[in-house]
Design a protein around this motif. Structure first.
Motif, PDB file in Angstrom:
ATOM      1  N   VAL A 188       0.767  -1.223  -0.061  1.00  0.00           N
ATOM      2  CA  VAL A 188      -0.040  -0.043  -0.088  1.00  0.00           C
ATOM      3  C   VAL A 188       1.014   1.087   0.014  1.00  0.00           C
ATOM      4  CG1 VAL A 188      -1.802   1.497   1.294  1.00  0.00           C
ATOM      5  CG2 VAL A 188      -1.805  -1.315   1.105  1.00  0.00           C
ATOM      6  N   GLY A 189       0.454   2.195  -0.978  1.00  0.00           N
ATOM      7  CA  GLY A 189       1.308   3.396  -0.873  1.00  0.00           C
ATOM      8  C   GLY A 189       0.771   4.496  -1.831  1.00  0.00           C
ATOM      9  N   LEU A 190       1.680   5.292  -2.413  1.00  0.00           N
ATOM     10  CA  LEU A 190       1.031   6.282  -3.067  1.00  0.00           C
ATOM     11  C   LEU A 190       1.466   6.195  -4.760  1.00  0.00           C
ATOM     12  CD1 LEU A 190       2.557   9.275  -0.897  1.00  0.00           C
ATOM     13  CD2 LEU A 190       0.072   8.269  -1.319  1.00  0.00           C
ATOM     14  N   VAL A 191       0.840   6.447  -5.641  1.00  0.00           N
ATOM     15  CA  VAL A 191       1.127   6.415  -6.923  1.00  0.00           C
ATOM     16  C   VAL A 191       1.000   7.521  -7.843  1.00  0.00           C
ATOM     17  CG1 VAL A 191      -1.006   5.583  -7.753  1.00  0.00           C
ATOM     18  CG2 VAL A 191       1.095   4.942  -8.920  1.00  0.00           C
ATOM     19  N   THR A 192       1.925   7.923  -8.809  1.00  0.00           N
ATOM     20  CA  THR A 192       1.688   9.218  -9.631  1.00  0.00           C
ATOM     21  C   THR A 192       1.726   8.750 -11.053  1.00  0.00           C
ATOM     22  OG1 THR A 192       2.204  11.587  -9.822  1.00  0.00           O
ATOM     23  CG2 THR A 192       4.044  10.048  -9.355  1.00  0.00           C
ATOM     24  N   GLY A 193       0.971   9.676 -11.824  1.00  0.00           N
ATOM     25  CA  GLY A 193       0.973   9.769 -13.116  1.00  0.00           C
ATOM     26  C   GLY A 193       1.765  10.988 -13.633  1.00  0.00           C
ATOM     27  N   PHE A 197       0.285  12.762  -6.367  1.00  0.00           N
ATOM     28  CA  PHE A 197       0.229  11.263  -5.644  1.00  0.00           C
ATOM     29  C   PHE A 197      -1.180  10.910  -5.181  1.00  0.00           C
ATOM     30  CE2 PHE A 197       4.705  12.525  -6.211  1.00  0.00           C
ATOM     31  CZ  PHE A 197       5.435  11.581  -6.539  1.00  0.00           C
ATOM     32  N   TYR A 198      -1.448   9.673  -5.457  1.00  0.00           N
ATOM     33  CA  TYR A 198      -2.669   9.389  -4.982  1.00  0.00           C
ATOM     34  C   TYR A 198      -2.291   8.034  -4.043  1.00  0.00           C
ATOM     35  CZ  TYR A 198      -4.409  12.587  -8.476  1.00  0.00           C
ATOM     36  OH  TYR A 198      -4.849  13.757  -9.243  1.00  0.00           O
ATOM     37  N   TYR A 199      -3.414   7.579  -3.137  1.00  0.00           N
ATOM     38  CA  TYR A 199      -3.010   6.452  -2.504  1.00  0.00           C
ATOM     39  C   TYR A 199      -3.597   5.104  -3.510  1.00  0.00           C
ATOM     40  CZ  TYR A 199      -2.159   8.759   1.945  1.00  0.00           C
ATOM     41  OH  TYR A 199      -1.471   9.514   2.972  1.00  0.00           O
ATOM     42  N   HIS A 200      -2.745   4.095  -3.300  1.00  0.00           N
ATOM     43  CA  HIS A 200      -2.831   3.199  -4.183  1.00  0.00           C
ATOM     44  C   HIS A 200      -2.475   1.773  -3.683  1.00  0.00           C
ATOM     45  CE1 HIS A 200      -3.140   1.339  -8.316  1.00  0.00           C
ATOM     46  NE2 HIS A 200      -1.875   1.150  -8.154  1.00  0.00           N
ATOM     47  N   ALA A 201      -2.914   0.646  -4.075  1.00  0.00           N
ATOM     48  CA  ALA A 201      -2.383  -0.754  -3.719  1.00  0.00           C
ATOM     49  C   ALA A 201      -2.021  -1.521  -4.948  1.00  0.00           C
ATOM     50  CB  ALA A 201      -3.555  -1.393  -2.678  1.00  0.00           C
ATOM     51  N   TRP A 202      -1.189  -2.388  -4.588  1.00  0.00           N
ATOM     52  CA  TRP A 202      -0.597  -3.461  -5.584  1.00  0.00           C
ATOM     53  C   TRP A 202      -0.051  -4.568  -4.827  1.00  0.00           C
ATOM     54  CZ3 TRP A 202       1.750   1.231  -4.475  1.00  0.00           C
ATOM     55  CH2 TRP A 202       2.861   1.314  -3.690  1.00  0.00           C
ATOM     56  N   SER A 203       0.527  -5.647  -5.676  1.00  0.00           N
ATOM     57  CA  SER A 203       1.144  -6.761  -5.111  1.00  0.00           C
ATOM     58  C   SER A 203       2.432  -6.934  -5.012  1.00  0.00           C
ATOM     59  CB  SER A 203       0.374  -8.023  -5.706  1.00  0.00           C
ATOM     60  OG  SER A 203      -1.201  -7.991  -5.660  1.00  0.00           O
ATOM     61  N   GLU A 204       3.190  -7.815  -4.465  1.00  0.00           N
ATOM     62  CA  GLU A 204       4.660  -8.191  -4.527  1.00  0.00           C
ATOM     63  C   GLU A 204       4.620  -9.704  -4.439  1.00  0.00           C
ATOM     64  OE1 GLU A 204       6.838  -4.355  -2.702  1.00  0.00           O
ATOM     65  OE2 GLU A 204       6.388  -5.777  -1.336  1.00  0.00           O
ATOM     66  N   ALA A 205       5.566 -10.291  -5.261  1.00  0.00           N
ATOM     67  CA  ALA A 205       5.884 -11.591  -5.300  1.00  0.00           C
ATOM     68  C   ALA A 205       7.077 -11.748  -4.817  1.00  0.00           C
ATOM     69  CB  ALA A 205       5.506 -12.235  -6.549  1.00  0.00           C
ATOM     70  N   TRP A 206       7.452 -12.979  -4.221  1.00  0.00           N
ATOM     71  CA  TRP A 206       8.982 -13.236  -3.718  1.00  0.00           C
ATOM     72  C   TRP A 206       9.620 -13.975  -4.897  1.00  0.00           C
ATOM     73  CZ3 TRP A 206      12.740 -11.392  -0.941  1.00  0.00           C
ATOM     74  CH2 TRP A 206      13.696 -12.349  -0.629  1.00  0.00           C
ATOM     75  N   ILE A 228       5.284   4.734  -4.615  1.00  0.00           N
ATOM     76  CA  ILE A 228       5.996   4.812  -3.148  1.00  0.00           C
ATOM     77  C   ILE A 228       5.406   4.032  -2.236  1.00  0.00           C
ATOM     78  CG2 ILE A 228       6.730   6.296  -1.563  1.00  0.00           C
ATOM     79  CD1 ILE A 228       6.749   8.503  -3.523  1.00  0.00           C
ATOM     80  N   LYS A 229       5.926   2.884  -1.813  1.00  0.00           N
ATOM     81  CA  LYS A 229       5.435   2.043  -0.851  1.00  0.00           C
ATOM     82  C   LYS A 229       5.522   2.751   0.789  1.00  0.00           C
ATOM     83  CE  LYS A 229       7.565  -1.903   0.086  1.00  0.00           C
ATOM     84  NZ  LYS A 229       8.037  -3.402   0.038  1.00  0.00           N
TER      85      LYS A 229
END
Length: 259
Positions: A188-193, A197-206, A228-229
């Motif tokens: 969870v963090g911020l993302v910009t285009g 910057f807006y709050y955003h969520a994504w995934s992470e894989a090991w 930005i995480k």
């Protein structure tokens, strides 16, 4: 954060006045840098100087470093390039990271339906990166954006309805990766285009050596440095940010934007 306040039914259901505009929480909580950022979705590095808030709780890892700079913080984002990722099998990646392949709140990765679906998506691929990207592409294809959903939901419900906001994309993607045996977590963090910057969520894989970012809301496979995480983990950890950045106090200075 937000404070929920009870209102009467009449007040809650009342329509806005002719000249009234309902508040947009996305815009209210957005943060702006002092300079615009061009083609942010293809950044390989983004370095910012952020002042006006305590960022000591933000994660530092191989894809992002956070260091104190006087009364401010330097946030340097440089996500792992997929081309540089190790070619480990799912079994190799899971060794020692079994906890990130287990079911958790909102992510029932032990569900027979989800396990069968994950197996169908991954097919015969044993490579953790290839399998993760196949799941990402599947979620991106079946899901439709719906910003009106405001609560975290179980991956099974998200799969049935096939719509939601970024958190729903992240929960479903992470759950399917775990169902395939891939160690995965929510970020969870911020993302910009463009510099806002807006709050955003994504995934992470090991991948067997490091965490790689997987964002199912976009078509690009490579995660950009525009992410930005602020937190990572299971849903209950990733979505419980104890250090929200105050838009009224924070100042963001753009130092480096490298493509």
């Amino acid at each position: 954060g937000m404070v929920l306040q009870s209102e009467s039914k009449a007040v809650a259901l009342a329509k806005p006045g002719k000249d009234e505009q309902p508040p947009d929480l996305v815009l209210i909580n957005s943060l702006k840098s002092d300079k615009p950022i061009d083609d942010a979705l293809h950044l390989s590095e983004l370095k910012l100087r952020i002042s006006g808030d305590d960022l000591s709780g933000i994660p530092s890892d191989p894809g992002q470093s956070v260091t104190k700079d006087g009364d401010a913080w330097i946030v340097d984002v440089h996500p792992t390039r997929l081309a540089d990722s190790v070619s480990a099998s799912i079994v190799q990646a899971e060794a020692g990271y079994e906890q990130w392949a287990k079911p958790s709140l909102y992510m029932p990765s032990n569900s027979q339906k989800l396990r069968e679906l994950a197996g169908k998506i991954v097919g015969k691929s044993k490579d953790v990166v290839a399998a993760s990207l196949a799941i990402k592409q599947y979620v991106n294809k079946i899901m439709k954006p719906d910003m009106g959903i405001g609560v975290a939901r179980d991956a099974s419900q998200i799969l049935r309805e096939k719509k939601g906001k970024c958190t729903d994309y992240a929960i479903l993607t992470t759950t399917l990766m775990r169902a395939a045996g891939i160690p995965a977590r929510v970020a969870v963090g911020l993302v910009t285009g463009d510099g806002t910057f807006y709050y955003h969520a994504w995934s992470e894989a090991w991948d067997g050596k490091r965490w790689i970012g997987i964002d199912s809301t976009i078509e690009d496979e490579q995660l950009s440095a525009c992410h930005i995480k602020l937190a990572d983990g299971n849903v209950e950890e990733g979505f419980k940010i104890s250090y929200p950045i105050d838009p009224a106090q924070v100042k963001i200075e753009l130092l480096v934007a490298r493509h």
